[in-house]
Every structure is written in C-alpha cells, then in structure tokens.
Design an enzyme around this catalytic site. Structure first.
Site, PDB file in Angstrom:
ATOM      1  N   GLY A  13     -38.373  12.069   4.216  1.00 44.40           N
ATOM      2  CA  GLY A  13     -38.920  11.416   2.925  1.00 44.40           C
ATOM      3  C   GLY A  13     -39.328   9.993   2.986  1.00 44.40           C
ATOM      4  N   HIS A  14     -38.575   9.336   3.777  1.00 41.07           N
ATOM      5  CA  HIS A  14     -38.829   7.970   3.905  1.00 41.07           C
ATOM      6  C   HIS A  14     -40.034   7.813   4.941  1.00 41.07           C
ATOM      7  CE1 HIS A  14     -34.144   7.634   3.398  1.00 41.07           C
ATOM      8  NE2 HIS A  14     -34.525   6.670   2.295  1.00 41.07           N
ATOM      9  N   GLN A 129     -41.081   9.858  -5.717  1.00 37.85           N
ATOM     10  CA  GLN A 129     -41.145  10.471  -6.811  1.00 37.85           C
ATOM     11  C   GLN A 129     -39.823  11.275  -7.058  1.00 37.85           C
ATOM     12  OE1 GLN A 129     -45.019  12.519  -7.216  1.00 37.85           O
ATOM     13  NE2 GLN A 129     -45.738  10.888  -8.105  1.00 37.85           N
ATOM     14  N   THR A 165     -35.695  16.296   0.969  1.00 36.36           N
ATOM     15  CA  THR A 165     -34.486  15.623   1.904  1.00 36.36           C
ATOM     16  C   THR A 165     -33.944  14.407   1.340  1.00 36.36           C
ATOM     17  OG1 THR A 165     -36.669  14.122   2.379  1.00 36.36           O
ATOM     18  CG2 THR A 165     -36.125  16.432   3.657  1.00 36.36           C
ATOM     19  N   SER A 166     -32.764  14.202   1.985  1.00 36.23           N
ATOM     20  CA  SER A 166     -32.018  12.886   1.192  1.00 36.23           C
ATOM     21  C   SER A 166     -31.241  12.526   2.425  1.00 36.23           C
ATOM     22  CB  SER A 166     -31.302  13.382   0.021  1.00 36.23           C
ATOM     23  OG  SER A 166     -30.275  12.536  -0.340  1.00 36.23           O
ATOM     24  N   SER A 167     -30.594  11.429   2.243  1.00 36.23           N
ATOM     25  CA  SER A 167     -29.651  10.507   3.318  1.00 36.23           C
ATOM     26  C   SER A 167     -28.396  11.394   3.265  1.00 36.23           C
ATOM     27  CB  SER A 167     -29.619   9.309   3.050  1.00 36.23           C
ATOM     28  OG  SER A 167     -30.723   8.666   3.151  1.00 36.23           O
ATOM     29  N   ARG A 168     -28.031  11.947   1.989  1.00 35.02           N
ATOM     30  CA  ARG A 168     -26.769  12.300   1.521  1.00 35.02           C
ATOM     31  C   ARG A 168     -26.706  13.859   2.244  1.00 35.02           C
ATOM     32  NH1 ARG A 168     -26.896   9.049  -3.179  1.00 35.02           N
ATOM     33  NH2 ARG A 168     -25.104   7.621  -3.118  1.00 35.02           N
TER      34      ARG A 168
HETATM   35  P1  AMP Z   1     -33.014   5.821  -0.605  1.00 33.14           P
HETATM   36  O1  AMP Z   1     -32.990   5.242   0.649  1.00 33.14           O
HETATM   37  O2  AMP Z   1     -32.410   7.044  -0.944  1.00 33.14           O
HETATM   38  O3  AMP Z   1     -32.608   4.561  -1.806  1.00 33.14           O
HETATM   39  O4  AMP Z   1     -34.474   6.123  -0.852  1.00 33.14           O
HETATM   40  C1  AMP Z   1     -35.464   4.815  -0.454  1.00 33.14           C
HETATM   41  C2  AMP Z   1     -36.915   5.553  -1.102  1.00 33.14           C
HETATM   42  O5  AMP Z   1     -37.395   6.589  -0.599  1.00 33.14           O
HETATM   43  C3  AMP Z   1     -36.821   5.687  -2.637  1.00 33.14           C
HETATM   44  O6  AMP Z   1     -38.263   5.266  -3.326  1.00 33.14           O
HETATM   45  C4  AMP Z   1     -36.741   7.164  -2.724  1.00 33.14           C
HETATM   46  O7  AMP Z   1     -37.412   7.834  -4.161  1.00 33.14           O
HETATM   47  C5  AMP Z   1     -37.513   7.601  -1.617  1.00 33.14           C
HETATM   48  N1  AMP Z   1     -37.268   8.891  -1.226  1.00 33.14           N
HETATM   49  C6  AMP Z   1     -36.096   9.219  -0.643  1.00 33.14           C
HETATM   50  N2  AMP Z   1     -35.929  10.694  -0.449  1.00 33.14           N
HETATM   51  C7  AMP Z   1     -37.296  11.120  -0.681  1.00 33.14           C
HETATM   52  C8  AMP Z   1     -37.889  12.085  -0.568  1.00 33.14           C
HETATM   53  N3  AMP Z   1     -37.393  13.348   0.016  1.00 33.14           N
HETATM   54  N4  AMP Z   1     -39.300  12.430  -0.964  1.00 33.14           N
HETATM   55  C9  AMP Z   1     -40.048  11.288  -1.183  1.00 33.14           C
HETATM   56  N5  AMP Z   1     -39.228   9.831  -1.341  1.00 33.14           N
HETATM   57  C10 AMP Z   1     -38.072  10.079  -1.167  1.00 33.14           C
END
Ligand code: AMP
Length: 268
Positions: A13-14, A129, A165-168
């Site tokens: 995602g990032h 988003q 996708t997510s860091s968690r």
């Molecule tokens: P985070 O590191 O989780 O705070 O996310 C940093 C940025 O990446 C934020 O703008 C999130 O919305 C974006 N982000 C996180 N996961 C996704 C994903 N699966 N798809 C698109 N953007 C993402």
C-alpha cells in the site's frame, strides 16, 4: 517536493503511494517519506509499543522506489517539550467512527500531519483512501487552516485474497486472517446492493460481518465520502472497522446510491 507521511513497516500500500508521489513529483522533483510512529495518536490501551518497526527494510524499499529523502525523527525530536499543549481539534467529523472508538486519535493524527507539513513544506502530500476518514479530515484541515499544500488521494491496495494491506496484518494468525477476510467480503456484498439504497447496503454488509464469529465489529456505516456525515443520493462510502483477534482492521468501499425512491422502486 511531494511528501508521503507514514508510520513505517512499509508494504505494498505504501509502495503505491510512493509510485504516485514519484509520478506527481516529475523527473526533476523529489519525494520525501516521513516515518514516524506518532505516540500522540495512540490511546493508553493501544499498540504503540507493539507497533512494527522495520527501519532498515523501509529504507531499502524507499531507495528502490526513487525516494530522495527519508525523515525518520525520534519522538523527542518531534515533541521536544513532551506532549504538546496546543494541538489540532479535528472538529465534529473527528469524533465519529474511528474517532469514537479511538478517542483522541484524529487530534493526534492532524497535529503530527500539520507539524510534518510545516517542517517539510511540500507542494503535494499523498494519503491513502484506505484511511478514508483521515483523508477527509486532512483535507478539511488544509481548507480550514489555509494550508498551502495539495492533498492527493491514492486508492486502496489489497492482497490477492481481498484484504487491504496494512502494517498490522503481520500480526494476524492464519485463523485471524481467515476471519479478517470477512471484512472486504462483507463490504463487497454491501457494495453489490448499492442500487437498492443505503439500508440494503448496510443490511448486507452487517449480515456478512456478523456471520463471522472471528470478527468483533466496531462499526459499519454508509457515509458521505466528503464529510463522513450522513450519505445522500450519489457517491457514498461504505465503511467498517472490526477486530480479528487483537488486530484492529479498517476498510471501506465506494458506492453510488440511487436518488430517493429509486431503491424502493427496484422492489415494486
Ligand atoms: P500508515 O503507515 O499506516 O500510517 O499509512 C501511511 C499512509 O499509507 C496513509 O496515507 C495510509 O492511508 C496509506 N496506506 C496504508 N495502507 C494502505 C493501503 N493498503 N492502500 C493504500 N494506502 C494505504
């Protein structure tokens, strides 16, 4: 210069955000990534200490993605006086949904985003988003506080099985992950009922979520995508948050609601 604010533990995602930033910056422009696990946005019982930190891998990914600069400050550098006394009030939209289940969350997010914008002064900042309410509130802050930056949204990236996708996600056991898949499935089921109106969307998504015993649902709702207030006819967002095991997940899907009466007419 284009800023991509993150909390690190970078994933696909990032990567999509970095690609978008690279394109927006153009061949002569630069991309700056910030990596900061912001203590201000974590509640006392949340996972600040447990949040994944993978700086070496993150730096390698940034190098591959053509990032010019990574800003990875410590908490003491970002908040030299400790917890700030003056912070950003996210307003009423910041109290709903994520704001209700994570009190103080959006105040912490907007405060650090404002600080990052002021420290780096980008022309453009890129947000995903996936965190739709965050995107709405960042845009609102930029408007309400006359910030000189353009906010660019990037669509949600999903794994092949549909999970955003997510860091968690790395903390999901196999069983948790199987349960977590009910979240995008339920949102899709809701999205498929858009022509029947918001109530039908909500019923389908709610049924899908409640059918999965491995999920503890925080909320599911249909909202206006620009304000996170009540959805009218036209573009809307189906949002949900749930826990699989101890891992909290959020997701959303866009839909188009019919003008009043159209949904009922579909059954006549
Ligand atoms: P985070 O590191 O989780 O705070 O996310 C940093 C940025 O990446 C934020 O703008 C999130 O919305 C974006 N982000 C996180 N996961 C996704 C994903 N699966 N798809 C698109 N953007 C993402």
């Amino acid at each position: 210069m284009v800023l991509v604010p993150t909390m690190g533990a970078l994933h696909s995602g990032h990567e999509r955000l970095l690609e978008a930033a690279r394109t927006l910056a153009g061949p002569r422009g630069s991309v700056l990534v910030s990596i900061f696990v912001n203590p201000l946005q974590f509640g006392p019982n949340e996972d600040l200490d447990r949040y994944p930190r993978t700086l070496d891998d993150d730096l390698a990914l940034c190098a591959r993605a053509g990032v010019s600069l990574v800003f990875a400050p410590s908490a003491a550098e970002m908040y030299p006086g400790g917890k700030p006394e003056v912070t950003v009030d996210p307003g009423p939209a910041g109290q709903r949904y994520e704001g209700e289940f994570r009190p103080g969350f959006f105040g912490g997010v907007l405060t650090v985003v404002l600080k990052l914008l002021l420290l780096t002064r980008p022309a453009i900042a890129v947000f995903g988003q996936k965190d739709a309410q965050q995107l709405v509130l960042v845009r609102r802050m930029v408007t309400d506080l006359n910030l000189d930056v353009v906010i660019e949204p990037v669509p949600t990236v999903r794994d092949d099985d549909g999970l955003a996708t997510s860091s968690r996600n790395r903390y999901l056991s196999a069983a948790d992950r199987a349960a977590a898949l009910a979240l995008p499935r339920a949102l899709q089921a809701g999205q498929a009922r858009a022509a029947q109106g918001a109530a039908a969307v909500l019923a389908a998504a709610g049924d899908g979520l409640r059918a999965e015993p491995g999920l503890a649902v925080d909320y599911v709702a249909v909202v206006d995508p620009g304000t996170f207030g009540p959805a009218g006819p036209g573009p809307a967002l189906l949002i949900a948050a749930a826990k699989a095991g101890s891992t909290r997940l959020i997701d959303n899907m866009a839909l188009e609601l019919p003008v009043e009466g159209d949904g009922d007419a579909a059954h006549d």
